[in-house]
Design a protein around this motif. Structure first.
Motif, short mmCIF file in Angstrom:
data_model
loop_
_atom_site.label_atom_id
_atom_site.label_comp_id
_atom_site.label_asym_id
_atom_site.label_seq_id
_atom_site.Cartn_x
_atom_site.Cartn_y
_atom_site.Cartn_z
N TYR A 459 0.85 -1.19 0.00
CA TYR A 459 0.00 0.00 0.00
C TYR A 459 0.89 1.23 0.00
CZ TYR A 459 -3.20 -3.55 1.81
OH TYR A 459 -3.94 -4.70 1.98
N VAL A 460 0.37 2.30 -0.61
CA VAL A 460 1.10 3.56 -0.62
C VAL A 460 0.26 4.62 0.07
CG1 VAL A 460 2.01 5.43 -2.04
CG2 VAL A 460 2.44 3.06 -2.69
N ILE A 461 0.86 5.29 1.05
CA ILE A 461 0.25 6.46 1.68
C ILE A 461 1.20 7.63 1.45
CG2 ILE A 461 -0.62 7.52 3.78
CD1 ILE A 461 -1.05 4.74 4.92
N GLU A 462 0.71 8.65 0.80
CA GLU A 462 1.53 9.83 0.59
C GLU A 462 1.21 10.87 1.65
OE1 GLU A 462 1.21 13.44 -2.32
OE2 GLU A 462 2.01 11.73 -3.43
N LEU A 463 2.25 11.37 2.31
CA LEU A 463 2.12 12.44 3.30
C LEU A 463 2.61 13.73 2.68
CD1 LEU A 463 1.98 9.84 5.03
CD2 LEU A 463 3.36 11.00 6.76
N LYS A 464 1.83 14.80 2.83
CA LYS A 464 2.29 16.07 2.27
C LYS A 464 1.68 17.24 3.03
CE LYS A 464 -1.16 16.55 -1.46
NZ LYS A 464 -1.49 17.96 -1.55
N LEU A 465 2.28 18.38 2.86
CA LEU A 465 1.76 19.63 3.42
C LEU A 465 0.86 20.29 2.40
CD1 LEU A 465 5.05 21.07 4.97
CD2 LEU A 465 3.34 19.64 6.08
N TRP A 466 -0.20 20.91 2.89
CA TRP A 466 -1.11 21.60 1.98
C TRP A 466 -0.47 22.90 1.49
CZ3 TRP A 466 -5.12 20.71 -0.93
CH2 TRP A 466 -5.85 21.80 -1.45
N ARG A 467 -0.35 23.02 0.15
CA ARG A 467 0.26 24.20 -0.47
C ARG A 467 -0.66 24.81 -1.51
NH1 ARG A 467 4.44 25.61 2.85
NH2 ARG A 467 5.90 23.88 3.16
N GLY A 468 -1.93 24.51 -1.43
CA GLY A 468 -2.87 25.06 -2.40
C GLY A 468 -3.31 24.02 -3.41
N GLN A 469 -4.35 24.39 -4.20
CA GLN A 469 -4.97 23.43 -5.10
C GLN A 469 -4.04 22.97 -6.22
OE1 GLN A 469 -7.82 21.97 -4.62
NE2 GLN A 469 -7.65 20.73 -6.50
N GLN A 470 -3.27 23.89 -6.81
CA GLN A 470 -2.39 23.52 -7.91
C GLN A 470 -1.31 22.54 -7.45
OE1 GLN A 470 -2.73 24.32 -11.30
NE2 GLN A 470 -1.26 22.60 -11.32
N ALA A 471 -0.71 22.84 -6.32
CA ALA A 471 0.30 21.94 -5.78
C ALA A 471 -0.33 20.59 -5.43
CB ALA A 471 0.96 22.55 -4.54
N HIS A 472 -1.58 20.64 -4.95
CA HIS A 472 -2.30 19.40 -4.62
C HIS A 472 -2.47 18.52 -5.87
CE1 HIS A 472 -5.14 16.69 -2.83
NE2 HIS A 472 -6.15 17.11 -3.57
N GLU A 473 -2.85 19.14 -6.99
CA GLU A 473 -3.03 18.37 -8.22
C GLU A 473 -1.71 17.84 -8.75
OE1 GLU A 473 -5.19 20.78 -10.97
OE2 GLU A 473 -6.97 20.93 -9.68
N ASN A 474 -0.65 18.65 -8.61
CA ASN A 474 0.68 18.16 -9.01
C ASN A 474 1.06 16.92 -8.19
OD1 ASN A 474 0.90 20.26 -10.81
ND2 ASN A 474 2.14 21.54 -9.45
N GLY A 475 0.75 16.96 -6.89
CA GLY A 475 1.04 15.84 -6.02
C GLY A 475 0.25 14.59 -6.39
N LEU A 476 -1.01 14.79 -6.79
CA LEU A 476 -1.81 13.65 -7.22
C LEU A 476 -1.22 13.00 -8.47
CD1 LEU A 476 -5.42 15.05 -6.64
CD2 LEU A 476 -4.37 13.11 -5.46
N ASN A 477 -0.74 13.83 -9.39
CA ASN A 477 -0.09 13.29 -10.60
C ASN A 477 1.14 12.46 -10.23
OD1 ASN A 477 -1.95 14.46 -12.37
ND2 ASN A 477 -0.77 16.37 -12.53
N GLN A 478 1.93 12.98 -9.29
CA GLN A 478 3.14 12.25 -8.87
C GLN A 478 2.77 10.95 -8.16
OE1 GLN A 478 4.76 15.64 -6.72
NE2 GLN A 478 6.45 15.79 -8.18
N LEU A 479 1.73 11.01 -7.33
CA LEU A 479 1.30 9.81 -6.62
C LEU A 479 0.82 8.73 -7.59
CD1 LEU A 479 0.55 8.15 -4.13
CD2 LEU A 479 -1.58 9.46 -3.97
#
Length: 521
Positions: A459-479
């Motif tokens: 299983y993969v759990i990604e931990l991240k800090l909230w940096r706004g919607q655009q950064a959130h979408e970039n993180g989803l792409n990476q995940l």
């Protein structure tokens, strides 16, 4: 004698399975043949002493060389009483080592009359006469030199060797000298007088840079596995297993041998079919990061005893701060000496995944004692049929606990070290069932991917800090890219939101064809 994987002391080819380091030794022998003086400074259990033994054996096959190998670890305090004592002990050690060899010419040469009053000056002259009489290239190897490196007499000894090196066109001296230790004697901080501040002062500035890579590459690991497979009638996917060993260890010799030893002695005997694949390496890594051994004890001791190093590691791993690689910064240099740090594309990184896990475990174990959200649920409450892990339930439980504690006095701690708190929360849940390997990702979100092995599932759990919607979408792409590489269809996201108006929410979403369960905490 049956061969085995060795993790203690010197490795010998006839007794132990060893990586193919032919290319490494060829480069070192080239330095010796060029007449270089140099230091091999590497962390504990990195193969330094084994290298000296192997180099000595190789040089003894060459008629033009004579080798004396000794260790300063056994000289004792009496050797540093005064100049005469040091010179006498050094000569006694030379004679003893020469007596162990089969070269009677060397023994006879060292048996000639020595000066009555031994000083570094008279010792230097004596050595010149000895080496002149040999008509051979004499190579001196000294192990564990940093055991004595804070002693003024040791500095004078190095100064004598340096002066002889500089005058080598006028007087006979050692053809090549190799010093080994954890620290580089070219740049040790030495205290010369009791009232002096520690400062850099080394006379070993004539030493050539030692840039030979001593970590094992997958190409060097593979022949060791193939030999093991042949000797033990075991099917081994040598190329894939070598890559997997390197994935966890970055080639750290002790860790490579330790994982192999666990597989060979603990995992394979319990298997009905004698085959070794990457899955066995994963199991061995999970076992290794939970155990206590001398190497890990040294690792944690070095971190605990150096506050600046501890703080730097904590900021890297827990706060997710990305540092540039500067080997001259004191804390970074110390981490390099101890084998904790490495360079990754000009950024500072923990040397290998095993060390990163051991350090995380150490930090999170401490956090368990004062974390307001650790250790409140049994592991079985998150177990699903088929030995699966209920990731959504675990994340929602963590969110619930965080929300309950957020307004209390621990708020500042939770904001600064939320990731460490989650790891402390997760640790007792996985204990006995699985393990969580951490994969740091350098990005604007300061992500940390946790790859959980739970029984036979991942299983993969990604931990991240909230940096706004655009950064959130970039993180989803990476995940989702990461899930693709692992062949997984589902992943989870734990977002630490430190805004004044926190979002306490959870949602399921489909992104790039993957199912993501996201929780804000």
């Amino acid at each position: 004698m049956k061969k085995r994987f060795n993790i203690t002391g010197v490795c010998f080819p006839e007794q132990h399975y060893m990586a193919d380091t032919t290319a490494m030794y060829a480069r070192i022998l080239e330095m010796i043949e060029q007449g270089d003086y140099f230091t091999i400074n590497r962390p504990r259990q990195y193969g330094k002493t084994t290298a000296l033994f192997q180099l000595e054996a190789a040089l003894n096959q060459k008629a033009e060389y004579l080798v004396i190998r000794m260790s300063f670890e056994s000289l004792g305090e009496a050797a540093f009483k005064d100049e005469n004592s040091f010179c006498q002990v050094f000569l006694d050690e030379l004679r003893f080592k020469a007596g162990l060899s089969t070269n009677t010419h060397l023994t006879e040469a060292l048996g000639q009359a020595q000066p009555f009053d031994l000083t570094f000056r008279t010792l230097s002259h004596y050595l010149t006469r000895v080496i002149q009489s040999l008509n051979k290239k004499l190579v001196l190897m000294i192990d564990e030199v940093d055991k004595s490196s804070n002693n003024q007499l040791f500095l004078h000894f190095l100064g004598m060797l340096r002066d002889k090196y500089l005058e080598r066109s006028q007087q006979a001296t050692f053809h090549s000298i190799i010093l080994t230790g954890v620290h580089d004697v070219k740049s040790l901080k030495l205290k010369l007088r009791p009232d002096e501040e520690r400062k850099y002062n080394s006379p070993w500035n004539i030493a050539a840079d030692f840039e030979v890579e001593m970590s094992f590459s997958p190409v060097e690991i593979r022949p060791m596995l193939e030999t093991y497979a042949t000797d033990n009638q075991v099917q081994v996917d040598a190329a894939a297993v070598a890559e997997r060993l390197f994935y966890y260890t970055s080639g750290y010799p002790f860790l490579v041998s330790k994982l192999c030893k666990i597989v060979a002695e603990k995992l394979l005997p319990a298997k009905p079919e004698k085959s070794w694949a990457t899955e066995e390496v994963d199991q061995a890594a999970n076992m290794l990061v939970r155990e206590s051994n001398v190497n890990f004890d040294e690792l944690i001791k070095n971190i605990r005893n150096n506050p600046d190093l501890y703080q730097l590691i904590e900021r890297m791993l827990i706060e997710g701060i990305d540092f540039s690689f500067d080997p001259y910064a004191d804390a970074i240099n110390l981490g390099l000496i101890y084998g904790i740090f490495s360079k990754d594309n000009f950024r500072l990184a923990i040397h290998n995944r095993i060390y990163r896990e051991v350090i995380y475990n150490y930090l999170s174990a401490n956090a368990e004692h004062y974390s307001p959200v650790a250790g409140r649920d049994s592991a079985d409450s998150f177990l699903l049929p088929g030995h699966r892990f209920n990731v959504p339930k675990a994340l929602l439980k963590f969110q619930e606990l965080m929300k309950a504690e957020y307004s209390k006095k621990e708020r500042d701690f939770l904001e600064r070290q939320g990731r460490l708190v989650f790891l402390a929360f997760l640790k007792p849940i996985l204990n006995g069932h699985g393990h969580a390997f951490k994969e740091p990702q350098i990005s604007e979100e300061k992500r940390l991917d946790i790859l959980i092995t739970y029984y036979q599932h991942q299983y993969v759990i990604e931990l991240k800090l909230w940096r706004g919607q655009q950064a959130h979408e970039n993180g989803l792409n990476q995940l989702t890219d990461y899930l693709d590489r692992l062949g997984l269809q589902e992943g989870a996201l734990l977002i630490f939101d430190h805004q004044e108006q926190k979002q306490w929410k959870a949602e399921e979403l489909s992104w790039n064809g993957k199912q993501i369960f996201a929780v804000w905490a």
